[in-house]
Structures are given as C-alpha cells and as structure tokens.
Design an enzyme around this catalytic site. Structure first.
Site, short mmCIF file in Angstrom:
data_model
loop_
_atom_site.label_atom_id
_atom_site.label_comp_id
_atom_site.label_asym_id
_atom_site.label_seq_id
_atom_site.Cartn_x
_atom_site.Cartn_y
_atom_site.Cartn_z
N SER A 1 -9.63 1.22 2.79
CA SER A 1 -8.80 2.06 1.94
C SER A 1 -7.65 1.30 1.27
O SER A 1 -7.03 1.83 0.34
CB SER A 1 -8.21 3.20 2.77
OG SER A 1 -7.30 2.73 3.75
N SER B 1 -9.92 -0.81 7.10
CA SER B 1 -9.30 -0.58 5.78
C SER B 1 -8.62 -1.81 5.20
O SER B 1 -8.22 -1.80 4.03
CB SER B 1 -8.29 0.57 5.85
OG SER B 1 -8.97 1.80 5.81
N LYS C 1 0.86 -1.20 0.00
CA LYS C 1 0.00 0.00 0.00
C LYS C 1 0.88 1.24 0.00
O LYS C 1 1.85 1.32 0.77
CB LYS C 1 -0.90 -0.03 1.25
CG LYS C 1 -1.95 1.08 1.32
CD LYS C 1 -2.80 0.91 2.57
CE LYS C 1 -3.94 1.91 2.64
NZ LYS C 1 -4.79 1.72 3.85
#
Lengths: 58, 415
Positions: free
Chosen positions: B128, B152, B52
């Site tokens: 996310s 997330s 990420k």
C-alpha cells in the site's frame, strides 16, 4: 438461503451495515475467502495450553 | 551548511513530473524550503524525503488514502518517525499516495488515482505504500517513509526497484501514524541506496546505523523452500537464485506452516482492520473505496473463533521461526510472485493459473510479518526487464545481519 448467507445477513443487521445487492454479493465473496483462510488453520493441532498472542512481541 | 540546493532540486523534479506518476498526494514546498534554510547537522543532513500519507504532518490532514478522513482537522504535530528523520537533518517534501487505509497491494486508489510504476507508467507501483516507493524509484527523493502490515513496503519496493527495511515489529515508534492492524503494523523506510537506508533505519529505531560493508564473515544464509518456491514466475525465482548465488547460499530450508501463517495474517488483518473501521462502515459505507469496503466488512462480522485461533497459531509459528533461525542467520525469499502488472488488471497467469492480483501480490510477505520478523528487501533489476525484489529475513532484532548480507550484494542490486 444457506447458513452462511443467513449468518452474514444477521451479522450485518446487528452491526448496522446496510448493503445494496452488489455490495451484498461482494461481501459474500469476501466472507467466503476469509472463511477459506480460517479453515486452513482448523487443520493445525493447537495445544490447549497454547495462549493466543494478544499483541505480538518478538 | 544548507540543505536548500538538494531540497530545491527534489521539488523541481517533482514539479517537472506534474503529477503524472501520481506519487504525491500533497507537495509541501514552503515547509520544505523553510526547513532546508535551517542548518541541521546529522546523519541525514540535507536528504529530502517523502512520507506516506498515514503519518501525521503538522498542518495537513492525515487522509490515509481515504475520502472519509479528508474533512478531519490538520495534524497538530508531526508523527514521531517524521520528527526523528528531520531531527537527523532530513527534510520532508510531501505526502505520498497509498491504498485506502493501507488495505491493498496495488495503490490503485479510487479517490486519488493509481500510483504509477517509475519503470513503466502503465503498470502498478505496488502497495500500500506505492507513492513512497514510486517517489524513490523515480528519483524524486532518495528516501521515503512507509508502513508495512502484510508487505506494504516489501511489495512496492520490489516492483519499483528500490531498497526497503521493515524493522522488527515494535522497533520504530508508531506515534502519529494512522493505524491499520495494530498487532502487525510496522514503520519503515525506502531508499535508493543501501547506506542511506542503514542511516535512516538507525535514526528511526534510535540505534547506531548498522554496517553495510565488509565480508559476510560467519553469517549463515539459506533459501526459503517449500511454500516460497511455488506459485511464482520464473523471473521471480531467478531473482532469488541470483541473490543466493552471490551470497553463496546453498542450503534450502522448508518453512513449515508458511501457507497457514499467511492464512492467519489474512484473518487477523481482516478482523482487526474491520473492527477499527466498524463505525465508519456503518455510517459512511458509500465513501469507502469499493475495493476495500467489503473486505473490511467481512472482517468486522467474522466469528471471534477465527480470530482467536489465528492468534493462537501465531504463537506457534513464532516458535517455528525462532527454531528456524537457530539454523541460519538470514533467509532469502521472493518479495512478490511476479513483477509489476498493468494498472487495472485483475489477474496474472502464474503456472497456468489465472491468479487474482490484489490478494496475492503479498503472499510471500504475509507469513513473515505475522511474527514480526525484520525484512530488508533488495532490488534485482535485469537489463530490459521490470524490477523484482528479494526478501532478506532475520530473527527479531537482528537487522544487523540483514544489512551485512545486503552490503555483500553490491553489483547485484544496483538501483
């Protein structure tokens, strides 16, 4: 103008946030949503000796 | 020993998709091949992984899904979590897309475009950490790094049909990670396979990898009732029941004050996140994603009393959950109220109510991370249907119980 709107405008001025009309309307919506969650917590009885969790440690 | 073939295959799979899934914000082919040429023994030897884009990767800018950080200098060193995975033999192949500053559950990022769901590309990947989950769900890589503040990792894991582990708060180093809500942020992993997830967790938390085989033994497993049994689609409820049946879980436990725990998480998130970005909101408001900006502003100007009360409630809820885990070892709960929604949709019908998607996809995840609990999300995929996920939740530090329970679900949670 409601108290809430006055609060938001004053707080934004203090923080130095500048908003157009659209952003201002969205901020009012988001602030109201946040307030509704905060209000949910008002209904909980919290002992005065219950300390805040400064940073959660399990 | 070389990792080269596996890494080259991963790079080929990513290249063949040509960005259509929009899982990657940056592919690091040269770095990956250079790393792969060095023989690295370890529990993750030769495993390609994605990261990420809020974890530092040496030589590239950590953008955290934002426009604002794009002009920052490249990171001088890898984040600790990346170093740990590569030290165990894994090979980083790139950085993944995400919601701006990790504030969202959909990865519909105005700057980078939406991450698409590998099971139906017209639908969201969740967020996310959407790019990281999509990259694993699509089979580009078997492993990826994510972060979880309010769900997330758990939300995109469920929607993309992959495993994820959100360890106990503080169990994995956040060094080199761009923060969102410091008192909630956790580092974790997605994987296509449970045993790989266990190995990655062991490496990241710097503990022996937990066991994933064998019988359940004396593990006491219960289903979260009350708040967790309301406001969800029938298929999400069925996913929980399917896992409960497989694990022989008959007991139902009402998680007292779960709705308020979600409220406290919402308030703390807005206030800490808004405070973190206060100066950027003042000087570069127009460079924020509109879906993020006013939520952060609302938190930045919220009365301190709201935040302090949420933190005091948090202490109370930690006591509640500690007591609950004297009655069971693993608690089952839905990961999301529904499966992946169409990209661009703003509401989803739940029990006849048009429910806003963005704030509510994490409604079952938020109460649990408020008090730092470890959560392993298992995928449940019925033939011809979109994936869903079930959260396996334990007391702080008891990740071993989660992996043991998940290991008993072989055949139920085929990815």
């Amino acid at each position: 103008m409601t108290d809430r709107t006055a609060y938001i405008d004053a707080a934004c001025e203090l923080a130095g946030f500048s908003l157009d009309a659209s952003a201002r309307a969205e901020l009012q919506l988001q602030f109201s949503r946040l307030e509704s969650f905060a209000t949910l917590l008002d209904a909980v009885a919290l002992d005065d000796r219950l300390e805040a969790a400064p940073e959660f440690r399990p | 020993v070389t990792s080269l073939p596996a890494v080259q295959e991963a790079l080929d799979r990513i290249a063949a998709d040509a960005g259509a899934l929009n899982a990657f914000s940056e592919v690091l082919g040269q770095r990956a091949l250079a790393t792969a040429r060095q023989a690295r023994p370890g529990p993750l030897a030769g495993v390609p992984f994605a990261v990420k884009n809020l974890f530092d990767l040496r030589g590239i800018t950590t953008r955290a899904g934002s426009l604002i950080l794009r002009d920052d200098p490249p990171a001088a060193a890898d984040a600790r979590a990346v170093t740990l995975l590569e030290g165990a033999g894994a090979v980083c192949v790139g950085a993944t897309t995400m919601d701006e500053f990790a504030y969202g559950f959909t990865t519909e990022n105005v700057h980078e475009g939406p991450a698409r769901n590998p099971h139906d590309r017209t639908r969201i990947a969740g967020g996310s950490s959407g790019g990281s989950a999509a990259a694993v769900g699509a089979g580009f890589v078997p492993l990826s790094l994510g972060s979880d503040t309010n769900g997330s990792m758990r939300v995109p894991a469920a929607l993309c049909g992959v495993y994820s582990i959100k360890p106990t708060y503080g169990a994995v180093s956040k060094e080199g990670m761009f923060p969102f809500v410091d008192s909630l942020d956790s580092v974790g992993a997605f994987a296509s396979d449970l045993s790989l997830l266990a190995s990655a967790y062991g490496v990241l938390a710097e503990v022996p990898a937990p066991r994933t085989g064998g019988a359940l033994g004396t593990l006491r497993i219960a289903v979260a009732d009350g708040y967790f049994a309301r406001g969800l689609h029938a298929d999400a409820r069925a996913a929980v029941e399917r896992v409960a049946l497989a694990l022989g879980a008959q007991r139902r436990i009402d998680v007292v004050n779960a709705e308020r725990a979600r409220a406290a998480a919402y308030v703390i998130t807005a206030c800490e996140g808004g405070t973190l970005h206060r100066e950027r909101l003042r000087t570069r408001a127009h460079d924020f994603d509109p879906a993020t900006r006013e939520r952060l502003m609302a938190g930045a100007i919220a009365p301190a009393a709201w935040y302090v009360r949420a933190q005091r409630f948090r202490r109370l809820f930690a006591h509640t959950m500690r007591e609950l885990f004297t009655q069971c070892d693993v608690l089952l709960a839905p990961a999301t109220p529904c499966s992946a929604t169409p990209i661009g949709a703003t509401t989803v019908d739940i029990d006849g109510v048009a429910t806003p998607i963005r704030p509510n996809l994490g409604s079952f995840a938020q109460p649990l991370s408020l008090v730092g609990l470890p959560v392993l999300t298992v995928p449940v995929i019925e033939d011809g249907q979109l994936p869903l996920g079930v959260q396996l939740v334990a007391a702080p530090g008891n990740e071993a119980a989660l992996f043991a329970a998940a290991g008993a679900l072989a055949g139920v949670c085929a990815v």
